[in-house]
Write an enzyme that holds these catalytic residues in place. Structure first.
Site, mmCIF file in Angstrom:
data_model
loop_
_atom_site.group_PDB
_atom_site.id
_atom_site.type_symbol
_atom_site.label_atom_id
_atom_site.label_comp_id
_atom_site.label_asym_id
_atom_site.label_seq_id
_atom_site.Cartn_x
_atom_site.Cartn_y
_atom_site.Cartn_z
ATOM 1 N N CYS A 26 38.708 45.461 38.813
ATOM 2 C CA CYS A 26 38.008 46.326 37.855
ATOM 3 C C CYS A 26 38.181 45.748 36.582
ATOM 4 O O CYS A 26 39.256 45.339 36.164
ATOM 5 C CB CYS A 26 38.292 47.571 38.118
ATOM 6 S SG CYS A 26 38.066 48.416 39.845
ATOM 7 N N GLY A 52 35.017 42.047 37.732
ATOM 8 C CA GLY A 52 34.322 42.797 39.072
ATOM 9 C C GLY A 52 32.946 42.331 38.731
ATOM 10 O O GLY A 52 32.459 42.680 37.634
ATOM 11 N N ASN A 130 41.158 51.228 36.683
ATOM 12 C CA ASN A 130 41.457 49.649 37.047
ATOM 13 C C ASN A 130 42.872 49.641 37.910
ATOM 14 O O ASN A 130 43.987 50.087 37.138
ATOM 15 C CB ASN A 130 41.594 48.887 35.899
ATOM 16 C CG ASN A 130 42.100 47.431 36.318
ATOM 17 O OD1 ASN A 130 42.459 46.763 35.466
ATOM 18 N ND2 ASN A 130 41.907 46.891 37.483
ATOM 19 N N GLY A 131 42.882 49.236 39.027
ATOM 20 C CA GLY A 131 44.445 49.283 39.541
ATOM 21 C C GLY A 131 44.191 49.528 41.177
ATOM 22 O O GLY A 131 42.949 49.691 41.699
ATOM 23 N N TYR A 271 45.433 33.667 35.701
ATOM 24 C CA TYR A 271 44.061 33.559 36.249
ATOM 25 C C TYR A 271 43.007 34.687 35.921
ATOM 26 O O TYR A 271 42.000 34.431 35.632
ATOM 27 C CB TYR A 271 43.802 33.430 37.613
ATOM 28 C CG TYR A 271 42.466 33.223 38.460
ATOM 29 C CD1 TYR A 271 41.664 32.204 38.010
ATOM 30 C CD2 TYR A 271 42.204 34.278 39.424
ATOM 31 C CE1 TYR A 271 40.620 32.275 38.939
ATOM 32 C CE2 TYR A 271 41.008 34.478 39.907
ATOM 33 C CZ TYR A 271 40.098 33.361 39.375
ATOM 34 O OH TYR A 271 38.878 33.347 40.399
#
Ligand code: SF4
Length: 494
Positions: A26, A52, A130-131, A271
């Site tokens: 996300c 995402g 996010n998570g 990444y």
């Protein structure tokens, strides 16, 4: 507002190497104090699209129009550039979310698309997360038993229900209350009618930054998304910090959780994050280049060319080339338009696999000993295909150098990873992987080397690692309690 699930074939959003990469789940973005805030949010989400690609959503508030929202499957650019959509999202405050999916339904369910919205006695609130909440199953069970009615299968919806049950008098305090019950990783952007809020979990696993644009304030998963709207990066939100930004521009900061050691996700450096984002005052690009330098020092090999596996292997390949003195070259050319060309490929086209997306630069590599630098090896399927493409094109030798340590453990903090058994490094040593993939050599950067590259001169602190590195080490900074309940076995402590 709904879109048919059938309208989003899985191949549509494919990154060239998507079937063999860890995927960030996300990105979040929020704006307050700017006219038509949703337009800025749409641009920010566009810059965060790498975090995402499955779906995106925006919630906004306007003093006259109240709350409005739009949630769509697909790319931000295909949905949130349309006048018909954007004119429904007025007002000076807005938050947004782009999503892949970890927790919740895999695939297309519009009700799982964030931000989530709740109407409380003191007004409405929306949150974007996010998570991943590692005790979400237990929390959900408890909430349902106490009468909560969930609208989605997303773990993030727990936060809204916990807020609804809180007895605090205002929404920021209710959010604090709710997040105290939550375990795992969270960077949350939230809004009320008049406030924008940002919170990071006590370990700060996932990123969140604060920016300034004119009279307005911006919260974003990454600084690269501030750049797209011309906002200035002010600072990172600290682990465990909550900021509440009011319509008058004031910013209140507090640390409502019990302090914990910082455990930022080290894979963001390798990444997930865009190379033009900045953490700790240093660009992700520079860190990745430095990873290549360390990799070359640790694992030298005699060869003619250093080639990146595009695109994420590029900075590390440059660093490897600079340190080793072996020329850098574009041995693989990526077809930038692949994802949109064959929306529903036929079986015969699908069988061409990675060749549709990547092509070896034959004239360059014929007869050459090639070092390929990639960011990670997950299942190893892509590594094998790329090696075959190079041998078919006449390479004399193919050596792989990997810019992360072997990925041997799944992530439970907001990244989509295969089950442990499917991770090549979970069942094989480095030498066994090399034999299995039939490459001339395969070497990974060490954990200490990676820590040096991200700026820890002494390497990894074994007593208390400076980052989350659980997918390499198996040392989880937050116990994944739901997974353990489901039978997951953590590494035995030494
Ligand atoms: S387990 Fe790996 S991918 Fe997940 S947060 Fe930790 S370092 Fe990042």
């Amino acid at each position: 507002m709904t879109t048919s699930p059938a309208a989003i074939p899985s191949t549509y959003y494919a990154h060239p190497l998507d079937d063999d990469k860890l995927k960030e789940e996300c990105g979040v973005f929020g704006v307050i104090g700017l006219k038509d805030a949703s337009n800025f949010v749409a641009l920010g989400l566009h810059a965060l699209q790498h975090r995402g690609q499955e779906a995106g959503g925006i919630v906004c508030h306007d003093p006259d129009e109240g709350f409005n929202s739009a949630r769509r499957f697909g790319y931000v650019r295909d949905n949130f550039t349309k006048e018909s959509v954007m004119k429904t999202l007025p007002g000076p405050i807005a938050i947004g979310h782009v999503r892949y999916s970890t927790a919740g339904s895999k695939g297309a369910v519009i009700r799982d698309v964030q931000p989530f919205f709740g109407e409380f006695s003191m007004g409405g609130a929306a949150i974007a997360h996010n998570g991943n909440i590692t005790n979400a199953v237990a929390l959900r069970k408890e909430l349902v038993e106490h009468g909560s009615i969930f609208q989605s299968s997303s773990d993030s919806e727990c936060i809204i229900h916990l807020m609804a049950r809180s007895l605090q008098r205002n929404i920021p305090e209710r959010m604090e209350d709710a997040l105290r019950r939550v375990e795992g990783a969270f960077s949350v952007v939230a809004m009320t009618r008049t406030k924008l809020m940002g919170v990071r979990d006590p370990h700060g696993v996932r990123p969140l930054v604060l920016g300034r644009l004119g009279e307005g304030w911006v919260l974003s998963s990454e600084s690269c998304a501030l750049d797209i709207i011309g906002a200035e990066l002010i600072r990172e939100i600290e682990p465990g910090e909550m900021v509440v930004i009011s319509a008058d521009g004031s910013v209140d900061s507090s640390f409502p959780f019990r302090p914990q050691p910082s455990k930022f996700c080290i894979f963001e450096h390798v990444y997930f994050s865009r190379p033009d984002s900045i953490y700790g005052g240093r660009s992700v690009y520079e860190t990745r280049r430095q990873i290549g330098v360390e990799l070359a020092r640790e694992n030298p090999v005699d060869a003619d060319l250093v080639c990146p596996v595009p695109d994420s292997g590029t900075p590390a390949a440059i660093g490897f080339s600079q340190e080793s003195g072996i020329p850098y070259a574009m041995g693989i050319i990526r077809n930038q338009y692949m994802g949109r060309t064959f929306i529903e490929p036929t079986e015969s086209i699908r069988n061409m696999g990675v060749r549709l997306k990547l092509n070896v630069n034959r004239a360059l590599i014929k007869g050459k000993r090639v070092i390929l630098v990639d960011d990670s090896v997950v299942r190893g399927t892509t590594t094998r295909k790329i090696k075959n493409m190079f041998l078919d094109a006449g390479a004399a030798e193919v050596h792989f150098r990997i810019a992360s340590p072997p990925t041997a453990w799944p992530c439970f903090y907001g990244v989509d990873t295969p089950e442990r058994e499917k991770l090549l490094a979970a069942t094989m040593t480095e030498d066994e992987m090399c034999d299995h993939l039939k490459v001339d050599s395969l070497k990974f950067i060490s954990l200490d080397g990676l820590y040096r590259a991200v700026g820890q001169a002494e390497g990894r602190n074994k007593e208390c690692p400076q980052y989350c590195d659980a997918c390499f080490s198996g040392e989880y900074p937050v116990t994944p309690s739901d997974k353990i309940e489901q039978g997951f076995q953590m590494a035995a402590a030494e």
